[in-house]
Design an enzyme around this catalytic site. Structure first.
Site, PDB file in Angstrom:
ATOM      1  N   HIS A  93      18.820 -31.422 -28.120  1.00  0.00           N
ATOM      2  CA  HIS A  93      17.681 -30.869 -27.368  1.00  0.00           C
ATOM      3  C   HIS A  93      18.000 -29.441 -26.946  1.00  0.00           C
ATOM      4  O   HIS A  93      19.123 -29.129 -26.539  1.00  0.00           O
ATOM      5  CB  HIS A  93      17.398 -31.696 -26.111  1.00  0.00           C
ATOM      6  N   ASP A 134       7.036 -38.640 -16.810  1.00  0.00           N
ATOM      7  CA  ASP A 134       7.353 -37.246 -17.132  1.00  0.00           C
ATOM      8  C   ASP A 134       6.139 -36.519 -17.669  1.00  0.00           C
ATOM      9  O   ASP A 134       5.907 -35.353 -17.338  1.00  0.00           O
ATOM     10  CB  ASP A 134       8.483 -37.177 -18.150  1.00  0.00           C
ATOM     11  N   ARG A 176       3.635 -29.940 -12.809  1.00  0.00           N
ATOM     12  CA  ARG A 176       4.567 -28.838 -12.524  1.00  0.00           C
ATOM     13  C   ARG A 176       4.110 -27.546 -13.189  1.00  0.00           C
ATOM     14  O   ARG A 176       4.284 -26.457 -12.645  1.00  0.00           O
ATOM     15  CB  ARG A 176       5.964 -29.211 -13.015  1.00  0.00           C
ATOM     16  N   SER A 181      13.499 -34.436 -16.400  1.00  0.00           N
ATOM     17  CA  SER A 181      12.502 -34.426 -17.466  1.00  0.00           C
ATOM     18  C   SER A 181      13.165 -34.526 -18.833  1.00  0.00           C
ATOM     19  O   SER A 181      12.814 -35.379 -19.660  1.00  0.00           O
ATOM     20  CB  SER A 181      11.666 -33.142 -17.379  1.00  0.00           C
ATOM     21  N   LYS A 184      13.621 -38.351 -21.305  1.00  0.00           N
ATOM     22  CA  LYS A 184      13.111 -38.466 -22.674  1.00  0.00           C
ATOM     23  C   LYS A 184      14.235 -38.716 -23.673  1.00  0.00           C
ATOM     24  O   LYS A 184      14.084 -39.512 -24.608  1.00  0.00           O
ATOM     25  CB  LYS A 184      12.329 -37.209 -23.050  1.00  0.00           C
TER      26      LYS A 184
END
Length: 425
Positions: A82, A161, A168, A183, A187
């Site tokens: 990620h 999320d 947000r 967050s 995931k």
């Protein structure tokens, strides 16, 4: 229990209990805690922060609000990666098939872009026919069959999320470490991989503007991953200039193909090989950067990428076609010297206005538009030499060239940051 009491408690800098966080997350997903109260809570977190235990509780309670992928049917150590985002970030397009070419299963869910440029899914959808929406069964079968798949995040994954991020985004509470960490990791944990590489970007084109901030975020996410038994490593990487040569969805696909054929710029090629070395290490496979680079040069990584494209419906003939735009505009250097800065944020926003990115989620992308840099930070240029090419379907004007040129900073010499600044494990 009342939401207002928990908001006040966090506003005053106190820690919430595990039960209080569980109640708040479940109530928000169920609709009994309204948006305006969750907005107030997010702002309280922005100013007061959260303890490590609170972030862990928030993350795991968010995981429980949606589907969790079970990848146990796939043999071997499943790896995922990620990035916290950047400009020209096409790393996944090269890294996933490169790692898979060594026999390590790569099961990756990616997102779309909002802001600077398209996300990984948007780049893949620039390939005619490529399907990013796949069922869990199809996703698992593809990784079993060819060792790699990159798909869109399931709508059933971490519902909390999805709701909280949208909130947000419109309440100025995106860039706070507890909420970013929970967050991302909720995931990644729900996606089911055994090992995770986190690319935490820092600099002018990233959420984290300083190495200290990036280090705190990286360590928080690594600790969250380890706490639930996932091998987790983070790298802090420089995002002060665009990554690689291209910004723009189709253009980044073409650059990825260059790198996959061993023909990319040495800086980004070496960087991706370093990331691959870390991911392979997470799967207990030790390779040198030179051994990894050979899979780019001998076509093994490219073959794996082509396999993935075909497996997900992509057209190989379309994959290799050149971009199709009305205008290609050369940007000449205004003076001789060494390029000292190419501000990532400015060029990302410039590309977005060409159509390569979205200002709002409903915006349509122009997959063909963008920028290709002929020179990067540290390169010498002569006055009049081409620094970049702008690919556009819009109106051409001298103002476009002038605006681009003003972002290119020149000096007599420059000291470049390494791409990988620090590794946290």
């Amino acid at each position: 229990m009342r939401a207002v009491d928990l908001i006040q408690k966090k506003r005053d800098g106190q820690e919430l209990t595990s039960n209080e966080i569980k109640w708040l997350v479940e109530g928000y997903v169920a609709g009994t805690v309204p948006d305006y109260q969750m907005s107030a809570f997010a702002m309280a977190v922005y100013f007061k922060g959260m303890a490590t235990r609170e972030i862990s509780d928030l993350t795991m309670n968010m995981v429980k609000t949606g589907q969790e992928f079970d990848l146990s049917a796939i043999n071997g150590i499943k790896v995922d990666k990620h990035s916290t985002g950047g400009v020209g970030d096409k790393v996944t397009l090269i890294l996933a098939p490169l790692v898979a070419s060594f026999g390590v299963p790569v099961a990756k869910m990616s997102g779309r872009g909002l802001g600077h440029t398209g996300g990984t899914l948007d780049k893949l959808e620039a390939i005619k026919g490529y399907q990013v929406e796949r069922s869990q069964d199809d996703f698992i079968k593809q990784v079993q069959d060819i060792g790699v798949s990159v798909i869109g995040q399931s709508n059933q994954l971490v519902k909390a999320d999805k709701l909280l991020y949208a909130l947000r985004d419109v309440t100025a509470t995106v860039d706070t470490i507890p909420l970013i960490a929970s967050s991302v990791m909720s995931k990644k944990i729900a996606a089911g991989a055994d090992a995770i590489l986190l690319d935490v970007t820092v600099g002018e084109g990233a959420f984290m503007k300083t190495v200290e901030e990036a280090r705190e975020l990286a360590q928080t996410m690594v600790d969250l991953g380890k706490a639930v038994g996932r091998k987790t490593v983070a790298v802090i990487t420089d995002m002060s200039q665009p990554l690689g040569r291209a910004i723009g969805n189709r253009l980044e696909i073409l650059e990825a193909l260059e790198i996959l054929q061993g023909q990319g710029r040495q800086d980004i090629t070496h960087f991706i090989c370093e990331l691959a070395q870390i991911m392979l290490g997470l799967a207990d496979i030790e390779k040198t950067v030179e051994e990894i680079r050979k899979h780019l040069e001998n076509g093994q990584a490219l073959a794996k990428f082509e396999e993935m494209v075909v497996a997900q419906g992509g057209d190989l003939e379309d994959l290799y076609r050149p971009v199709n735009v009305a205008h290609v505009v050369d940007i000449p250097a205004q003076e001789s010297g060494v390029i000292s800065a190419l501000p990532a944020m400015e060029f990302g926003l410039f590309a977005m206005r060409l159509g390569a990115g979205r200002a709002v989620k409903s915006d349509d992308l122009d997959y063909e538009t963008g920028i290709v840099f002929e020179k990067k930070v540290g390169d010498s240029v002569q006055k009049g030499e081409i620094v970049a090419k702008v690919y556009t379907n819009g109106k051409i004007s001298s103002e476009l060239v002038t605006e681009f040129q003003k972002y290119v900073k020149m000096n007599d010499r420059v000291q470049c940051l390494r791409e990988i600044i620090e590794i946290i494990s």
